[in-house]
Design a protein around this motif. Structure first.
Motif, PDB file in Angstrom:
ATOM      1  N   ILE A 118       0.818  -1.216   0.000  1.00 21.76           N
ATOM      2  CA  ILE A 118       0.000   0.000   0.000  1.00 21.76           C
ATOM      3  C   ILE A 118       0.852   1.266   0.000  1.00 21.76           C
ATOM      4  O   ILE A 118       0.305   2.372  -0.041  1.00 21.76           O
ATOM      5  N   ARG A 126       0.353   4.451  -2.520  1.00 24.73           N
ATOM      6  CA  ARG A 126      -1.007   4.349  -3.067  1.00 24.73           C
ATOM      7  C   ARG A 126      -1.936   5.276  -2.300  1.00 24.73           C
ATOM      8  O   ARG A 126      -1.692   5.596  -1.142  1.00 24.73           O
ATOM      9  N   THR A 127      -3.008   5.701  -2.920  1.00 25.34           N
ATOM     10  CA  THR A 127      -3.996   6.526  -2.214  1.00 25.34           C
ATOM     11  C   THR A 127      -4.830   5.631  -1.301  1.00 25.34           C
ATOM     12  O   THR A 127      -4.882   4.402  -1.470  1.00 25.34           O
ATOM     13  N   ASP A 136      -7.345   3.620  -3.217  1.00 21.01           N
ATOM     14  CA  ASP A 136      -6.782   2.437  -3.876  1.00 21.01           C
ATOM     15  C   ASP A 136      -6.469   1.335  -2.870  1.00 21.01           C
ATOM     16  O   ASP A 136      -6.612   0.143  -3.168  1.00 21.01           O
ATOM     17  N   ALA A 137      -6.015   1.736  -1.674  1.00 22.69           N
ATOM     18  CA  ALA A 137      -5.595   0.757  -0.667  1.00 22.69           C
ATOM     19  C   ALA A 137      -6.774   0.154   0.080  1.00 22.69           C
ATOM     20  O   ALA A 137      -6.647  -0.912   0.695  1.00 22.69           O
TER      21      ALA A 137
END
Length: 443
Positions: A162, A165-166, A169-170
């Motif tokens: 993660i 990542r935003t 997204d995570a």
């Protein structure tokens, strides 16, 4: 409420700082320098004197007090303070003790010593160590809603899936909320477009299953602790071994003193006690300490605990947990390689503060030396959340607030923008400490 705090050490100071804005607080201590420093740093009344002296308690306003908290470093002193206060005034008393035997005596005698609520530092610390050891890479773990919901704080290593990542997204977990990120001594309340970076410390709230799944994916050590080594048969070390035993583990313990090692071995049937100096690297290698999942350093000084933790890390131990008495060392320990540093006095202050808020909150967890808190609140009819979608209701809350989870009639509900809060729900909320009192009043 009018509150008298006897003892202005780390525990007393932390409690006073937390209560000063919402209560009338008086702090009693015998150290003139400490009293002078508190006078200028906190909005509290300070009195220099012996808290076991009834005249000093009266000078502090005992007759009008609703609560007396005795939190000196001496168990007997704290019991005497509570007994004297209880015999003289109609006041609720809280005593901090270190020895579990004293706690058990109090529990078995229906409120002996004039103490209404007793907090055992060593037991709280042992329980915190056990909770943290059960989750790879976790720095803080607490449970809410009777265990239905869990909060955890994790380091994000560079190799984590993660990292970079935003949050949107995570966020691939069924029942988990990303609450906040601690980054370079600053707090970031997460939004969907917040980017998670390597080195961040992420706070998540959710079901135990989702927290465990998150830990497995984020952590560098995918398995939970099985092989546990405790260095030092101090009272905290002993209570930690007992806590692991109570949960079915068979820990090993290293203790240098012959008499103490024998005493502990006789008291802990499922713990292997080894008599040796834990700084002896040959002994550690011979006993395969490097193969342990967790090593807990519970010796009698911060410096020794640091040394043992670094030796264990060099031998290849997956995770090191060190007890520290000086809170200023916490960041230093973790910077040089200790995975988790636990301060017993902070654990005690957190438990007492939680109890002082029982009119509003069910549970309190303090994060990053009280930079933020996670609290459980039962929502009443007057709450700004009731009958409204969370996306709308949170507009009436200050910045720095995240609704992390909801418990409704024993069911865990993961909050989303369209979720409607009902009266009687228990909400678990991440709150910036700067707006805590305002949030409690609104919710």
């Amino acid at each position: 409420m009018y509150v008298i705090i006897v003892g202005a050490g780390e525990v007393g100071r932390s409690i006073a700082a937390n209560l000063e804005e919402t209560h009338d607080v008086v702090v009693v201590d015998q150290d003139a320098d400490v009293v002078d420093e508190l006078t200028y740093s906190l909005d509290v009344l300070t009195i220099r004197g012996d808290g076991t002296d009834l005249e000093v308690l009266r000078e502090a306003g005992l007759e009008q007090a609703g609560l007396v908290i005795a939190c000196t470093d001496n168990d007997e002193t704290n019991a005497v303070v509570c007994g004297a206060a209880k015999a003289t005034a109609e006041v609720f008393t809280i005593a901090r003790v270190r020895r579990r035997t004293l706690l058990e005596t109090w529990q078995g005698s229906q409120g002996a010593f004039g103490v209404d609520f007793m907090v055992c530092t060593d037991l709280l610390t042992a329980q915190a160590i056990f909770r943290i050891s059960g989750l790879p890479s976790a720095h803080d773990v607490d449970t809410f809603a009777g265990g239905l919901i869990r909060m955890a704080e994790f380091d994000i290593p560079p190799e984590s899936p993660i990292a970079d990542r935003t949050v949107s997204d995570a966020d691939c977990y069924d029942s988990l909320t990303f609450a906040a990120i601690f980054r370079d001594n600053e707090m970031v309340v997460t939004r969907g477009d917040t980017v998670i970076r390597a080195g961040d410390r992420v706070v998540v709230i959710g079901s135990p299953a989702s927290i465990n799944e998150f830990a497995d994916e984020v952590a560098t050590m995918p398995e939970e602790a099985e092989e546990v080594v405790i260095v030092g048969a101090s009272e905290i070390g002993y209570q930690t071994a007992r806590e692991f035993e109570d949960h079915g583990f068979r820990p090993r313990m290293i203790e240098r003193d012959h008499d103490r090692a024998r005493e502990v071995a006789e008291s802990l049937p499922n713990t292997m006690v080894m008599e040796s100096d834990a700084t002896n690297s040959e002994f550690l290698a011979r006993e395969h300490v490097g193969e342990a999942d967790v090593v807990v350093a519970a010796l009698d000084s911060d410096e020794k605990n640091l040394l043992v933790s670094l030796l264990a890390d060099r031998l290849g131990v997956d995770r090191t947990v060190a007890i520290i008495e000086n809170p200023e060392y916490a960041d230093l320990f973790e910077t040089v390689g200790v995975d988790v540093a636990i301060n017993p006095r902070e654990e005690t202050a957190e438990e007492i503060i939680r109890f002082t808020r029982t009119d509003h909150t069910e549970k309190v967890a303090m994060l990053e030396h009280d930079l933020a808190e996670v609290i459980e609140i039962e929502v009443g009819e007057e709450s700004v959340l009731v009958g409204r979608e969370i996306a709308e209701a949170t507009d009436d809350l200050p910045e720095g607030v995240v609704i992390g989870a909801i418990s409704r009639s024993g069911e865990h509900i993961t909050p989303r923008g369209s979720t409607v809060v009902q009266s009687g729900d228990h909400v678990i909320v991440f709150v910036d400490a700067a707006v805590l009192d305002e949030v409690i009043e609104l919710i």
